[in-house]
Design an enzyme around this catalytic site. Structure first.
Site, mmCIF file in Angstrom:
data_model
loop_
_atom_site.group_PDB
_atom_site.id
_atom_site.type_symbol
_atom_site.label_atom_id
_atom_site.label_comp_id
_atom_site.label_asym_id
_atom_site.label_seq_id
_atom_site.Cartn_x
_atom_site.Cartn_y
_atom_site.Cartn_z
ATOM 1 N N CYS A 166 33.994 39.184 92.475
ATOM 2 C CA CYS A 166 34.715 38.992 91.208
ATOM 3 C C CYS A 166 35.312 37.596 91.112
ATOM 4 O O CYS A 166 35.217 36.932 90.065
ATOM 5 C CB CYS A 166 35.778 40.067 91.022
ATOM 6 N N PHE B 275 37.115 52.649 92.926
ATOM 7 C CA PHE B 275 37.399 52.081 91.613
ATOM 8 C C PHE B 275 36.131 51.586 90.917
ATOM 9 O O PHE B 275 35.918 51.853 89.735
ATOM 10 C CB PHE B 275 38.393 50.936 91.754
ATOM 11 N N THR B 276 35.269 50.855 91.626
ATOM 12 C CA THR B 276 34.077 50.365 90.943
ATOM 13 C C THR B 276 33.079 51.486 90.716
ATOM 14 O O THR B 276 32.325 51.463 89.748
ATOM 15 C CB THR B 276 33.414 49.208 91.725
#
Lengths: 346, 346, 346, 346
Positions: free
Chosen positions: A147, A14-15
């Site tokens: 995060c 995803f990143t």
């Protein structure tokens, strides 16, 4: 504008996909490689439907090209194994995992497994420019923050800088995060039927991001993370109890002082309308952070909020922002995406 | 089984509909009236699609029938205006608004507007049987607790009863709630495009349910409520810092002591599988509460959780449960609904 | 009431859990066994949090107890391997897979893999009482219908029965389903980040449930299935073009004729209010079906709707309903659950 | 680059906000006015949290500034009242309502209320460049298409152009849309508790966008629209039955022919991976459309798909695209936003 070549190692996660989205739209970068063992030779659009139009195929991570900047978006523990080859391949390595986030090897022993490349730790700079801008210029190894830590750091930094909260004070942090934080791997608990609609205390205590708060803000926190129904987003609500009297004006002063010159941080604290405090959905898809506060006179409590997109300000956006600083580019280059309104559950 | 006649005043709202759902399936109640000014003469299924098959039409609230039990599901402030006629119409009045929740008139002045029927306050019993069972038997005025307060009370009661937390201790409570809490009225902020996917600090400080925690648990709380993406559910995460040492065994002891005989409370505290702590979606549609805890040794913190369906254990289910107790019925009568698995975002 | 012993083979899957929910609340059944290879010896509440209170542990599927009714909730292809031992263990076997749904072995060759226990096909009765009630009484092998087929069959049956649509007519069926249809297995496409918020044509053509429509309604369909954002629910929208003139009154007549005595089917066709046509969320958690229609005079089109909970009327509820019929019980026994209002995305 | 001044009339609605998002990031436009009666003098960020940083306040619609381009994002029926003053204020008017979408006044009488400014109809050009590019250059009145019509037009155009489907053929169109389509007005049916998780046939028949399909594609459709759980997005599934034999190769040919030079249209038709057919969430926030098809040999059916963001390609993005064409700008200017992956329920 001078152009830098870039590679994304771990481009199918995803990143990694988020880095690709940012870099292909970035006027100063040219993506020359994206690696994926699982999807080697497939187009990046095969995995990331938002990048369908892109003429780029995944290549093997075994053969790294020589680039100006290598972004590593691999799972925790992988970068420390390959850091020598990463640094051989690129003058600047930006790592998005936890592997180089903490300054001390001891902290890894405590919060993670033991570190196997401790000789690089001293070189690594924490990526969050709002905390560490001065050290990023010219850095050659950068570690993007976690995060949840990022949302909390941005919420609390003005209170710490202003001296309203200090190390001895116990701050309660209650974070709500989206499912993308779990990565692309899947698993039963993250299957749609089980994960939908939860308010799930997935890390009631002992979350590793506490270590970053201690390291970079000198703050001891009572930290709890809940999974809630969204894919993107991290929202930190911090309950702090200043030792002395604090007024709303003091708080406005502290937040303005901290962020008035920051291009990616908005202070949102109780105006009118529907969106009166920080909300992650207002910044989804962007590198922006919303921070804010409320004052609870009865309890002598300050409630501080920080809302980000965990994949952007909390990861890939932060990484690109830090690379911009390190390379001497205008900080906002390639990061001017605006959020959407209305938007559902991003 | 002896049967009691029942009326629902305010039957077109969300909690009114939930009362109707429960009462029509309840073997000891016969619903003889449901009132709604707006939907007078329409079937209840016109408003509540889950009750389509029901042969019952809304009637005017002006003409109350004489019943054994009157459930009032009207907005805050309405019951206190009509309480005399409610009590004339029924031997037992169960009010789901805030109007008779607090024992002292002063508290209304502080947290709500001034109370206009204070002479009834002394008669009112707080509906939560887990706190107030002994006083509910034979009561003739019952006030259902607030949903966020209920989730918190159930989470914290074992810690207070065991003496781990006492009045002086400051407990931070971070509640997450669904959109049904806002009622059926609508409004821009609760429209689907704006409300979807939020993590919205809608009551950062000053939430009125703090008053119930003070009144019924003697607990001072730093209370914050967030709206999150779900329709039904309230989840309270309570961060408490006991004065002395507390072990996991102590906590299990306290929660078992409090709840082992309670038919509607399950203690869920860190077993295996996907659902390791209390979650509102596991109890949606039911009168069950899940409570649990985690121990954070580093911070000497206890994190206590309480998860309920705000419309059931937090409102209509609690009301029916209390009525069962007041009328001498088996407590679980008509309240044996099981939750759903899997379920999305109830 | 006489009581029947029951076993659930495959009790840890979604439909297995739903069977357990229904059977433990069913006054005529006593669950004596639930099998699961993966979760052997764990409580059923470990997997299904809604059944936490239940004193029942999974046992191995290798040792089936002798029961009155065995419900098989195993993946497609498993029941046909074990059907002999299932029938040895129980006088009545109700299979929720596709293995005995189609009357002809040829159809399996065409739509599924070849059938390996064809000698049982002639014994099997299709479970949907609205279509096949008369043959269910006294049956000893019952096959629950497919969820998408069930929604479509219920929507279309009145039009076929009334002769408005006949075999030659091509009916377009556009089905929307929730993620529980994919089962508990997980996988990348059904992970929360990828599956959330989709309108995904997961079976644009060639869906196997077409075979049931041909077999039981004699209807040739152009069938397409979309995954949409919900966990529970299946909604069929059927576009039919009657050969001759049809009025709204004709349609009301046909649907009333078909369903006025059916305890689980409501006709919902364009009244006022918010819920004017069938919607799956109105029936989530229940064995109810909503069916309805709209007439498009310009196109001489009838749009027929069928909305169910895929795990209830589309699977476990249908299975229990059929067992009730087969055993001579009141049809609605144990199936009187009401839906929820409001409810989010069940 | 030459710069054009722009005004947005109706800037506080959803499409008005989307126009502002696009125009402030557009290098060739300078926004000099955004009007809102309700929010006059408030910042645009008060209503649209994604535009918080913007130094722009709503002004009264009574005093329009003279600009190069006026975008009108007012409710249906408003533009026709003010079209003279709009055209006085700007050389190019782009209207996002239905008021100038249809070429013939008669069609308004049939599908909408009567038109009160029919003298402007002949000047208006339909905004969709994929259909009408040649007439947009130099236009001075442009009407953006309806979102559902746009998704359908893009899906079906290749089939019509290739002659596989012609006017006499009845095409069934089943559209799924998000809640933003209902606008910012709110109302009970669009409140979060009622609207969440629906599969709601909100326009079973008689949807006004049929008129655009007739006007611009010469296509008679059996059109049904469902509301589903998302905020942004429109997805059209079109079931067509070509008169003669069509192969998959024919279809690929037709779609490539139609779109290979189109900068905003991707053909997605059954490749591997998770995203095999058009999905609205893959294009949320962008001006991209995904179109695709599947062939059902048994039914001689072509299933054609079109997925867009209703507020972008279906409204504001289409409007800016058309303005780019009209003004001779590079078509993609200011419209290069990429979608997000993963993303929840945008």
């Amino acid at each position: 504008m001078s152009r830098f070549t870039a590679a994304v190692v771990g481009g199918s996660g995803f990143t990694g996909g988020e880095l690709l989205r940012l870099l292909v739209g970035h006027p100063a970068f040219e993506v020359v490689q994206a690696t994926s063992r699982e999807y080697e030779n497939k187009t990046v659009g095969y995995v990331h439907p938002n990048l369908r139009g892109l003429d780029l195929r995944f290549s093997s991570p075994e053969e790294l090209e020589s680039v100006d900047v290598l972004f590593a978006a691999t799972p925790h523990g992988v970068s420390m194994q390959h850091i020598d080859s990463f640094r051989d391949a690129a003058g600047l390595v930006v790592d998005l995992s936890a592997d180089f986030r903490l300054p001390e090897a001891d902290a890894y022993d405590e919060w993670y497994d033991g570190h196997t490349a401790t000789e690089h730790l001293a070189d690594a700079e924490y990526a969050l420019p709002e905390l560490n801008r001065e050290n990023l210029a010219g850095a050659d190894l950068i570690a993007a923050g976690g995060c949840n830590a990022t949302a909390t750091l941005l919420a609390m930094k003005p209170l710490v800088d202003a001296g309203f909260v200090s190390d001895g004070d116990r701050v309660v942090v209650d974070v709500k995060v989206g499912s993308s934080e779990g990565g692309a791997g899947g698993g039963k608990a993250s299957s749609h039927p089980e994960r939908s609609g939860v308010v799930r205390p997935y890390a009631p205590t002992g979350h590793r991001h506490e270590a970053e708060l201690e390291a970079y803000l000198g703050l001891s926190t009572a930290f709890t993370v809940h999974a809630v129904e969204m894919v993107r987003g991290a929202s930190a609500t911090c309950h702090a109890f200043p030792g002395g009297p604090v007024t709303k004006g003091d708080l406005w002063g502290a937040y303005r002082e901290a962020y008035e010159d920051e291009p990616f941080v908005d202070v949102v604290a109780g105006g009118g309308g529907t969106y009166r405090y920080p909300e992650p959905k207002a910044v989804a898809g962007t590198n922006r952070a919303e921070v804010g506060f409320a004052l609870d006179p009865g309890n002598k409590r300050v409630v501080a909020f920080g809302a980000i997109d965990n994949m952007m300000k909390g990861s890939a956006g932060q990484a690109v922002h830090a690379a911009n600083v390190a390379l001497g580019l205008e900080e906002t280059t390639g990061l001017d995406q605006l959020g959407l309104h209305p938007v559902g559950s991003p």
